[in-house]
Design a protein around this motif. Structure first.
Motif, short mmCIF file in Angstrom:
data_model
loop_
_atom_site.label_atom_id
_atom_site.label_comp_id
_atom_site.label_asym_id
_atom_site.label_seq_id
_atom_site.Cartn_x
_atom_site.Cartn_y
_atom_site.Cartn_z
N ALA A 23 -18.70 -12.15 -33.15
CA ALA A 23 -18.59 -11.04 -32.19
C ALA A 23 -18.26 -11.65 -30.83
CB ALA A 23 -19.88 -10.24 -32.12
N ALA A 24 -17.21 -11.16 -30.19
CA ALA A 24 -16.76 -11.72 -28.92
C ALA A 24 -16.81 -10.67 -27.83
CB ALA A 24 -15.34 -12.27 -29.05
N GLY A 25 -17.39 -11.04 -26.68
CA GLY A 25 -17.47 -10.13 -25.55
C GLY A 25 -16.19 -10.12 -24.73
N GLY A 26 -16.16 -9.24 -23.75
CA GLY A 26 -15.00 -9.12 -22.88
C GLY A 26 -14.31 -7.78 -23.04
N PHE A 27 -13.54 -7.43 -22.02
CA PHE A 27 -12.84 -6.15 -22.00
C PHE A 27 -11.44 -6.43 -21.46
CE2 PHE A 27 -11.84 -1.86 -20.45
CZ PHE A 27 -12.28 -1.08 -21.51
N GLY A 28 -10.44 -6.44 -22.35
CA GLY A 28 -9.14 -6.95 -21.94
C GLY A 28 -9.30 -8.45 -21.70
N LEU A 29 -8.94 -8.90 -20.51
CA LEU A 29 -9.17 -10.29 -20.13
C LEU A 29 -10.35 -10.43 -19.18
CD1 LEU A 29 -5.55 -11.70 -19.60
CD2 LEU A 29 -6.98 -11.74 -21.65
N CYS A 30 -11.06 -9.33 -18.95
CA CYS A 30 -12.19 -9.36 -18.03
C CYS A 30 -13.45 -9.78 -18.77
CB CYS A 30 -12.38 -7.97 -17.42
SG CYS A 30 -13.78 -7.86 -16.29
N GLY A 31 -14.10 -10.83 -18.27
CA GLY A 31 -15.36 -11.25 -18.85
C GLY A 31 -15.26 -11.84 -20.23
N SER A 52 -14.13 -7.57 -31.63
CA SER A 52 -13.92 -7.61 -30.18
C SER A 52 -13.11 -6.40 -29.79
CB SER A 52 -13.19 -8.89 -29.78
OG SER A 52 -12.93 -8.92 -28.39
N ASN A 53 -13.31 -5.93 -28.57
CA ASN A 53 -12.55 -4.78 -28.09
C ASN A 53 -11.06 -4.95 -28.31
OD1 ASN A 53 -11.93 -2.40 -26.37
ND2 ASN A 53 -11.14 -3.96 -25.00
N ASN A 54 -10.54 -6.15 -28.07
CA ASN A 54 -9.12 -6.44 -28.27
C ASN A 54 -8.99 -7.90 -28.67
OD1 ASN A 54 -8.22 -8.10 -25.61
ND2 ASN A 54 -9.86 -6.65 -25.15
N CYS A 55 -7.77 -8.42 -28.64
CA CYS A 55 -7.57 -9.82 -29.04
C CYS A 55 -6.82 -10.58 -27.96
CB CYS A 55 -6.85 -9.89 -30.38
SG CYS A 55 -7.02 -11.50 -31.19
N GLY A 56 -7.20 -10.34 -26.70
CA GLY A 56 -6.58 -11.06 -25.60
C GLY A 56 -5.11 -10.70 -25.44
#
Length: 234
Positions: A23-31, A52-56
């Motif tokens: 599980a990876a945190g972050g939102f877009g490239l933020c955090g 993850s919300n997205n994949c960078g």
């Protein structure tokens, strides 16, 4: 218990194996956990399932793991700005489980809270609900979603004490806390580690009991979409 490690590589030592669930945190490239992602690339661990919300984006963030073909499956709510993500999915090289954003965040939080599943109206009547249990409450149909429990969580905070009590900044708080909660082991990178007891308890966003390993580092913090306006004439 020692929580502070000298590098991302050291913090992940002994935790990684092929076919694991991260599980990876972050939102877009933020955090996003930039340093831990780089350590995953260097390690070469493969056949990963990542929630993850997205994949960078192409060439940065989790996108680096797409470039090296280390990801087998993504559980995400947004493909967004990553052309390689789209290409691999459409070509059948990458499995993708789409989740509505709020559902994905709650699946992580639920897993971390020991809740195996919950019902939500989001996705009912769409492909999101296909193959899942439906149940009626007060005349409304809900779909059962399973809580997420990952082998390892990788997250990024702004500041933490040596016990792992963490503070996130702005948008970085969207997915990092629930991602941190749902990992059997949580590895966190931060911009600053301070002595235990120096943070105001009322300002803590994530209790240190969820954090097992901690590193401090310098981050690029790349901007995903830079929006500017023309300077107004004086």
């Amino acid at each position: 218990m020692k929580k502070v490690y000298g590098s991302a590589k050291e913090a992940l030592d002994g935790l990684l194996f092929d076919g694991m669930f991260i599980a990876a945190g972050g939102f877009g490239l933020c955090g996003i956990p930039e340093l831990l992602i780089d350590a995953l690339v260097e390690n070469g661990v493969k056949d990963l399932t990542i929630a993850s919300n997205n994949c960078g984006v192409d060439g940065f963030g989790l996108g680096k793991l797409l470039d090296t073909r280390q990801i087998k499956k993504m559980i995400s709510s947004y493909v967004g700005e990553n052309a390689e993500f789209m290409r691999q999915y459409l070509s059948g090289e990458l499995e993708l489980e789409f989740n509505p954003q709020g559902t994905l965040a709650e699946r992580m939080r639920a897993g971390g809270a020991g809740i195996p599943g919950f019902y939500t109206k989001t996705g009912v009547g769409t492909v999101v609900a296909e193959g899942k249990e439906l149940k009626e409450f007060d005349g409304e149909t809900y779909v059962l979603e399973r809580g997420i429990v990952a082998d390892v969580s990788i997250v990024k905070a702004w500041k933490a004490d040596e016990s792992g009590n963490a503070i996130f900044r702005k948008t970085a708080r969207n997915f990092n806390p629930p991602a941190a909660m749902c990992g059997k082991v949580c590895v966190m990178e931060v911009e600053e580690i301070v002595p235990t007891g120096s943070l105001d308890p009322d300002l803590i966003h994530l209790p240190g009991i969820y954090v097992h390993r901690l590193i401090q580092g310098t981050h690029e913090k790349r901007i995903e979409q830079r929006t500017v306006r023309k300077r107004e004439a004086v």
